[in-house]
Design a protein around this motif. Structure first.
Motif, PDB file in Angstrom:
ATOM      1  N   ASP A  75     -33.255  19.208  67.850  1.00 57.89           N
ATOM      2  CA  ASP A  75     -32.157  18.875  66.938  1.00 57.89           C
ATOM      3  C   ASP A  75     -30.845  18.740  67.715  1.00 57.89           C
ATOM      4  O   ASP A  75     -30.055  17.818  67.488  1.00 57.89           O
ATOM      5  N   MET A  76     -30.659  19.639  68.669  1.00 55.60           N
ATOM      6  CA  MET A  76     -29.406  19.643  69.421  1.00 55.60           C
ATOM      7  C   MET A  76     -29.222  18.366  70.236  1.00 55.60           C
ATOM      8  O   MET A  76     -28.137  17.789  70.274  1.00 55.60           O
ATOM      9  N   ASP A 135     -22.852  23.540  76.613  1.00 51.18           N
ATOM     10  CA  ASP A 135     -24.054  23.300  75.807  1.00 51.18           C
ATOM     11  C   ASP A 135     -24.914  24.564  75.729  1.00 51.18           C
ATOM     12  O   ASP A 135     -25.569  24.815  74.711  1.00 51.18           O
ATOM     13  N   TRP A 176     -18.537  16.426  71.447  1.00 47.20           N
ATOM     14  CA  TRP A 176     -19.218  15.414  70.624  1.00 47.20           C
ATOM     15  C   TRP A 176     -20.710  15.709  70.510  1.00 47.20           C
ATOM     16  O   TRP A 176     -21.334  15.381  69.508  1.00 47.20           O
ATOM     17  N   ASP A 202     -16.279  32.242  68.537  1.00 46.92           N
ATOM     18  CA  ASP A 202     -16.607  31.205  67.564  1.00 46.92           C
ATOM     19  C   ASP A 202     -16.315  31.729  66.157  1.00 46.92           C
ATOM     20  O   ASP A 202     -15.825  32.854  65.999  1.00 46.92           O
ATOM     21  N   VAL A 212     -25.548  30.020  70.269  1.00 46.78           N
ATOM     22  CA  VAL A 212     -25.100  30.105  68.872  1.00 46.78           C
ATOM     23  C   VAL A 212     -26.200  29.577  67.945  1.00 46.78           C
ATOM     24  O   VAL A 212     -26.536  30.196  66.932  1.00 46.78           O
ATOM     25  N   ALA A 213     -26.765  28.422  68.316  1.00 46.60           N
ATOM     26  CA  ALA A 213     -27.781  27.801  67.456  1.00 46.60           C
ATOM     27  C   ALA A 213     -29.015  28.702  67.334  1.00 46.60           C
ATOM     28  O   ALA A 213     -29.596  28.824  66.249  1.00 46.60           O
ATOM     29  N   HIS A 236     -22.134  18.357  69.897  1.00 50.47           N
ATOM     30  CA  HIS A 236     -22.470  19.402  68.925  1.00 50.47           C
ATOM     31  C   HIS A 236     -21.756  19.222  67.589  1.00 50.47           C
ATOM     32  O   HIS A 236     -21.798  20.109  66.738  1.00 50.47           O
ATOM     33  N   ARG A 258     -22.281  16.998  65.083  1.00 46.99           N
ATOM     34  CA  ARG A 258     -23.114  16.787  63.895  1.00 46.99           C
ATOM     35  C   ARG A 258     -23.593  18.118  63.316  1.00 46.99           C
ATOM     36  O   ARG A 258     -23.501  18.358  62.110  1.00 46.99           O
ATOM     37  N   ARG A 259     -24.087  18.994  64.185  1.00 45.82           N
ATOM     38  CA  ARG A 259     -24.681  20.240  63.697  1.00 45.82           C
ATOM     39  C   ARG A 259     -23.629  21.204  63.150  1.00 45.82           C
ATOM     40  O   ARG A 259     -23.961  22.170  62.471  1.00 45.82           O
ATOM     41  N   SER A 306     -30.655  15.457  69.846  1.00 50.18           N
ATOM     42  CA  SER A 306     -31.150  14.241  69.192  1.00 50.18           C
ATOM     43  C   SER A 306     -30.202  13.053  69.321  1.00 50.18           C
ATOM     44  O   SER A 306     -30.620  11.912  69.197  1.00 50.18           O
ATOM     45  N   GLU A 307     -28.920  13.308  69.580  1.00 49.53           N
ATOM     46  CA  GLU A 307     -27.953  12.200  69.693  1.00 49.53           C
ATOM     47  C   GLU A 307     -27.479  12.015  71.125  1.00 49.53           C
ATOM     48  O   GLU A 307     -26.461  11.372  71.368  1.00 49.53           O
ATOM     49  N   TRP A 308     -28.165  12.623  72.084  1.00 51.03           N
ATOM     50  CA  TRP A 308     -27.663  12.609  73.461  1.00 51.03           C
ATOM     51  C   TRP A 308     -28.199  11.453  74.309  1.00 51.03           C
ATOM     52  O   TRP A 308     -27.956  11.411  75.509  1.00 51.03           O
ATOM     53  N   GLN A 350     -23.463  26.722  73.136  1.00 54.95           N
ATOM     54  CA  GLN A 350     -23.832  26.193  71.815  1.00 54.95           C
ATOM     55  C   GLN A 350     -25.295  26.500  71.490  1.00 54.95           C
ATOM     56  O   GLN A 350     -25.638  26.753  70.332  1.00 54.95           O
ATOM     57  N   ARG A 399     -17.960  32.919  63.898  1.00 53.78           N
ATOM     58  CA  ARG A 399     -18.608  34.149  63.445  1.00 53.78           C
ATOM     59  C   ARG A 399     -17.837  35.396  63.862  1.00 53.78           C
ATOM     60  O   ARG A 399     -18.095  36.490  63.373  1.00 53.78           O
TER      61      ARG A 399
END
Lengths: 122, 537
Positions: free
Chosen positions: A49-50, A76, B136, B91, A82-83, B138, B140-141, A52-54, A79, B93
């Protein structure tokens, strides 16, 4: 940072939503992921998902390396942490142990290494 | 129909805005629409958080609470593990208090919030939110609700790489740039703001929210690097070609911003109330202060051995303290923090100061910091030394630096191991000043000016504008003279229930035990509101 501050920081970070590996396993099954390794399935799912646009032309599997294969930069990785914490609904899993060894940030991580870490922590 | 339009302008200062609206500069009036709003509306300086920095300040604005309560102090937080320190980013949270987006949406107000920092991952709310300061990759999510990215992707010209935060580029803030690099820096922010404006335009039309809020941050980025062409006091008598070219470019940014403001205000309609605020102001920094170098010279900090590999050298040049943790007792973690953290040993023999020695250690450290003087003039370099119990009281005080420094030029410190400790800059660079801006205009806003507001006063203003009560645990207050008498009668200020937990599911021990407002505090606020004529008896 003082001892009090550190304790407080850990307190802020701690989430107690009661999620655990069993919950993830159930979720993985319901999502159609392989039940034999639900944590790996969840990690791969988050990564897919992370990125998917890269514009990456690369399938993600247990051998995939974040930097070497998925072109991760340090931001990244933050991130991703976090995800994953959001996915497993847990904070304060101690990702610093995974990301730092002997006072140095690791150069790269594989999906396998992340999965092994999560198995220990969840 | 939009009831409340809030436009954040990161780092905006009246030092610049007055010069661009009153026609006193060589180019005359640069922002004619804002000039009209300022002349008809309300204005006040807006005092930022004790340390005027983007994350704590915007979070205070969005929560109505000071950092000692909301818990965000910097871009970066760290975990001290004794023999090593792990740095990561704050962040959403980490915010311990409910935001106005959440407060408004749970009371049936529709909200659109664009580009505010510390909003990723997005906090629980039912409106539309696109966070700021997110790469950019990240974006979308980190938008809410699901499907919002697909909506904004349909906007003609949408480009996530132009829109989003570029960490590598922004890390150059505070570094000297050549004229060409400076031009490229400013050029980058023109399309970026355009991207945000196009999204704003679309979501305002399609969603028709009660509260529409957007933050433009090019103001901060450009002022950091091009302060020398913006500060009216620094205009040279005989400007050179580079200066003139750069000033034209910088002013084109502000002209563009003025047009965006005009269109947003026009779209919001004649019955909307419009508010502007910045998280801090700006001024010029004239010198580099290498505070960790100074702590090293005073024996509080031991540097790591010089790096041999590329990775080690990159780490040395990074903006995170790179020291021998086994021998360091006090250090500044990041340049943005301006904070000094004292390490307290968890057990005998572990790195840090024994807990019993802390008071004496901190006293000596403060004396040493105050003794840092300019080698040329012998003036003190440090304007003020702030203790966390004084400036960050609250349940989150333990996460604050033990000491926060205010430098004589309001600059940010350097954490790198270079000499000398005090070094003049070849060019004045922009830095944060505690006094930002607040402007109100539109329906029911009184044409007046106030002396000084606090950044925590903005949240009560926005909620009141939405017709909502002001939560009883807010620390700010409605500013004197903001509303016309008729508006005060029509929409009197009401005090309401305290805010809810920042995030559902947090365990009780993580919530602020002192959040319940004491009867004494409640009466104090009620008294203030009555005195200002805002509260119904």
């Amino acid at each position: 940072m003082t001892f009090e501050a550190r304790t407080s920081l850990q307190g802020v970070a701690r989430m107690t939503l009661g999620s655990d590996a069993t919950t993830i396993e159930r979720q993985a099954r319901s999502d159609g992921m392989p039940a034999n390794n639900p944590i790996e399935a969840a990690v791969v799912d988050v990564l897919r998902d992370m990125v998917s646009e890269w514009d990456l032309d690369r399938e993600i599997d247990s051998q995939s390396k974040l930097v070497g294969d998925l072109k991760f930069e340090s931001i990244d990785i933050i991130q991703l942490v976090v995800a994953l914490e959001e996915k497993f609904q847990r904070r304060n899993l101690g990702f610093s142990e995974l990301l730092m060894t002997d006072g140095r940030y690791v150069d790269d991580l594989s999906v396998n290494e992340i999965v092994a870490f999560l198995k220990r922590k969840l | 129909m939009v009831r409340t339009l809030f436009i954040g302008m990161d780092g905006a200062t009246f030092t610049v805005l007055d010069a661009l609206t009153d026609g006193s500069g060589p180019e005359g009036v640069v922002m004619p629409f804002l000039k009209g709003l300022m002349e008809k509306g309300f204005r006040a300086k807006l005092r930022s958080t004790a340390h005027p920095l983007t994350p704590p300040a915007w979070v205070s604005l969005m929560t109505g609470r000071t950092p000692g309560h909301h818990g965000v102090y910097d871009f970066v937080r760290f975990e001290d593990r004794g023999d090593e320190v792990f740095f990561t980013l704050y962040d959403a949270r980490d915010i311990r208090q409910e935001t106005i987006w959440s407060i408004a949406t749970r009371q049936q107000r529709r909200v659109v919030s664009l580009n505010f920092p510390m909003m990723a991952p997005p906090p629980p709310m039912s409106g539309s939110l696109i966070p700021g300061f997110v790469s950019w990759k990240h974006l979308r999510r980190n938008m809410t609700p699901d499907g919002l990215y697909e909506r904004v992707r349909q906007i003609p010209g949408f480009n996530p790489k132009d829109l989003a935060w570029d960490f590598e580029r922004e890390s150059k803030i505070g570094e000297e740039m050549t004229p060409d690099e400076l031009e490229a820096w400013i050029q980058h922010h023109l399309p970026r703001e355009q991207q945000w404006f196009r999204i704003a335009e679309t979501l305002m039309q399609e969603d028709q929210p009660d509260l529409f809020a957007i933050m433009f941050d090019g103001t901060d980025k450009i002022q950091h690097q091009a302060w020398h062409v913006l500060d009216p006091k620094l205009i040279p008598p005989q400007p050179g070609a580079d200066y003139l070219r750069l000033r034209r470019l910088v002013l084109s940014y502000f002209r563009q911003l003025d047009r965006y403001i005009e269109q947003l205000v026009s779209m919001a309609g004649p019955t909307a109330q419009v508010f502007f605020a910045s998280d801090h102001g700006f001024t010029g920094s004239t010198e580099v202060i290498r505070i960790n170098r100074y702590l090293g010279e005073k024996g509080y900090l031991e540097w790591k051995a010089a790096g041999k590999t590329d990775a080690e050298r990159r780490r040395e040049d990074s903006n995170f303290a790179y020291v021998d943790w086994s021998k360091t007792t006090a250090f500044c973690p990041t340049p943005s923090s301006n904070g000094i953290c004292i390490r307290v040993a968890q057990a005998p023999g572990e790195p840090g100061v024994p807990k019993s020695d802390y008071p004496a250690f901190r006293s000596k450290l403060i004396d040493d910091l105050k003794s840092l003087r300019c080698p040329e003039t012998n003036e003190p370099i440090i304007r003020d030394v702030l203790l966390r119990e004084d400036v960050f009281p609250g349940a989150a005080m333990g996460d604050a630096p033990d000491i926060t420094l205010v430098l004589r030029d309001y600059g940010f410190v350097s954490v790198r191991n270079r000499a000398p400790v005090v070094q003049p800059r070849p060019t004045v660079l922009g830095t944060h000043h505690p006094d930002g801006i607040f402007i109100g205009a539109g329906h029911g806003i009184h044409n007046s000016r106030a002396g000084m507001m606090s950044i925590i006063d903005v949240a009560p203003v926005l909620l009141h504008s939405l017709g909502l009560p002001v939560p009883s645990n807010f620390e700010g207050e409605m500013p004197l003279g903001l509303l016309t008498e008729e508006e005060q009668r029509r929409n009197p200020v009401r005090l309401g229930a305290p805010t809810l937990q920042a995030r559902p599911g947090r365990s009780a021990h993580e919530d602020d035990p002192a959040e319940e407002m004491s009867e004494k505090d409640r009466e104090k606020i009620l008294g203030q509101l009555r005195m200002l004529g805002y509260l119904e008896d």
